[in-house]
Design an enzyme around this catalytic site. Structure first.
Site, PDB file in Angstrom:
ATOM      1  N   SER A 161      15.777  -8.791   7.123  1.00  0.00           N
ATOM      2  CA  SER A 161      16.493  -8.689   8.369  1.00  0.00           C
ATOM      3  C   SER A 161      15.799  -7.406   9.349  1.00  0.00           C
ATOM      4  O   SER A 161      15.630  -6.319   8.450  1.00  0.00           O
ATOM      5  CB  SER A 161      17.864  -8.261   8.333  1.00  0.00           C
ATOM      6  OG  SER A 161      18.710  -9.214   7.753  1.00  0.00           O
TER       7      SER A 161
ATOM      8  N   HIS B 177       8.872  -7.033 -12.115  1.00  0.00           N
ATOM      9  CA  HIS B 177       8.646  -7.834 -13.402  1.00  0.00           C
ATOM     10  C   HIS B 177       9.464  -7.305 -14.633  1.00  0.00           C
ATOM     11  O   HIS B 177       9.803  -6.277 -14.769  1.00  0.00           O
ATOM     12  CB  HIS B 177       7.304  -8.086 -13.883  1.00  0.00           C
ATOM     13  CG  HIS B 177       6.287  -8.863 -13.118  1.00  0.00           C
ATOM     14  ND1 HIS B 177       6.430 -10.470 -13.544  1.00  0.00           N
ATOM     15  CD2 HIS B 177       5.622  -9.052 -12.074  1.00  0.00           C
ATOM     16  CE1 HIS B 177       5.601 -10.884 -12.889  1.00  0.00           C
ATOM     17  NE2 HIS B 177       4.909 -10.114 -11.750  1.00  0.00           N
TER      18      HIS B 177
ATOM     19  N   LYS C 122      13.125   6.313  -5.684  1.00  0.00           N
ATOM     20  CA  LYS C 122      14.460   6.645  -5.782  1.00  0.00           C
ATOM     21  C   LYS C 122      14.777   6.797  -4.292  1.00  0.00           C
ATOM     22  O   LYS C 122      14.027   7.005  -3.386  1.00  0.00           O
ATOM     23  CB  LYS C 122      14.682   7.983  -6.401  1.00  0.00           C
ATOM     24  CG  LYS C 122      14.282   7.714  -8.058  1.00  0.00           C
ATOM     25  CD  LYS C 122      14.756   9.373  -8.762  1.00  0.00           C
ATOM     26  CE  LYS C 122      14.317   9.172 -10.165  1.00  0.00           C
ATOM     27  NZ  LYS C 122      14.500  10.265 -10.673  1.00  0.00           N
TER      28      LYS C 122
ATOM     29  N   ARG D 154       8.762  12.670  -3.875  1.00  0.00           N
ATOM     30  CA  ARG D 154      10.128  13.362  -3.989  1.00  0.00           C
ATOM     31  C   ARG D 154      10.396  14.300  -2.580  1.00  0.00           C
ATOM     32  O   ARG D 154       9.359  14.282  -1.989  1.00  0.00           O
ATOM     33  CB  ARG D 154       9.844  14.606  -4.973  1.00  0.00           C
ATOM     34  CG  ARG D 154       8.481  15.757  -4.526  1.00  0.00           C
ATOM     35  CD  ARG D 154       8.233  16.689  -5.630  1.00  0.00           C
ATOM     36  NE  ARG D 154       7.441  17.737  -5.243  1.00  0.00           N
ATOM     37  CZ  ARG D 154       6.022  17.604  -4.813  1.00  0.00           C
ATOM     38  NH1 ARG D 154       5.546  16.139  -4.954  1.00  0.00           N
ATOM     39  NH2 ARG D 154       5.594  18.744  -4.383  1.00  0.00           N
TER      40      ARG D 154
END
Length: 217
Positions: free
Chosen positions: A80, A118, A171, A185
């Site tokens: 999208s 994987h 992250k 970071r």
């Protein structure tokens, strides 16, 4: 702003919509084959063809979307994408696990966005033959992703953030932040609040982002 690519999109929108409908009559495998062939066309025709094909192949595609040459797009039906988005040449975009790109996003060349990883738990098989697992990626509004970045599965990037060139994002990145490095970071805020804080007192000063720094260690 005059001369921007989105102006050309606006001028030729009726033609593009007609082209989109005609291409939509072709089978999906043929449309994907035409995507590859679009690299052989000059810049403007190639861009127009990729845009019209994307409008048919993607789950959702907004207006004024620029896809550069040699962009490999996997599982477009799980993608999208909003309006005023640019994905520049030689990017690899795999939407296997789901991928949402909001409006006003710019993705520089040679960036990879991979919404799967994987597994390796079945030792009777080579790792390459183990199953893959998908995890959705979300890229918020007004995000700038520099060249050569790697955005990995399960990541969310908040609105109006910048991912520096070469970063590997593993992250979540909050809104209004600059993220750099491998792994990426957060190093500072780029939002309005940061500018106001930096000018309080007798002049510019360092701004602490300890909660975010600790989160990314």
């Amino acid at each position: 702003m005059k001369g921007r690519g989105r102006d050309a999109f606006s001028r030729f929108r009726p033609v593009l919509r007609m082209m989109e409908k005609l291409l939509g009559l072709a089978p999906k495998p043929l449309q994907k084959w035409m995507w590859t062939l679009s690299d052989l066309l000059p810049d403007l025709p190639g861009t127009a063809l990729r845009y019209c094909l994307l409008r048919n192949l993607a789950h959702r595609c907004g207006d004024n979307v620029l896809i550069g040459r040699s962009v490999e797009l996997r599982y477009p039906e799980r993608l999208s994408i909003g309006s005023n988005v640019s994905i520049h040449k030689q990017c690899y975009v795999d939407a296997y696990g789901g991928l949402t790109i909001e409006d006003e996003v710019s993705i520089a060349h040679q960036t990879s966005i991979v919404s799967f990883q994987h597994t390796w738990s079945d030792e009777s098989l080579p790792i390459r033959d183990n199953p893959v697992t998908g995890a959705a990626i979300s890229i918020g509004r007004d995000v700038w992703i520099g060249c050569g970045c790697r955005i990995l599965s399960g990541v969310s990037i908040g609105s109006r953030s910048v991912i520096a060139a070469g970063a590997v994002v593993t992250k979540p990145v909050p809104s209004g932040m600059l993220a750099v490095g491998v792994p990426a970071r957060v190093v500072k805020s780029i939002g309005r609040a940061a500018k106001e804080s930096a000018t309080i007192g007798n002049g510019p000063r360092m701004i602490s982002h300890e909660p975010y720094t600790q989160h990314y260690q």
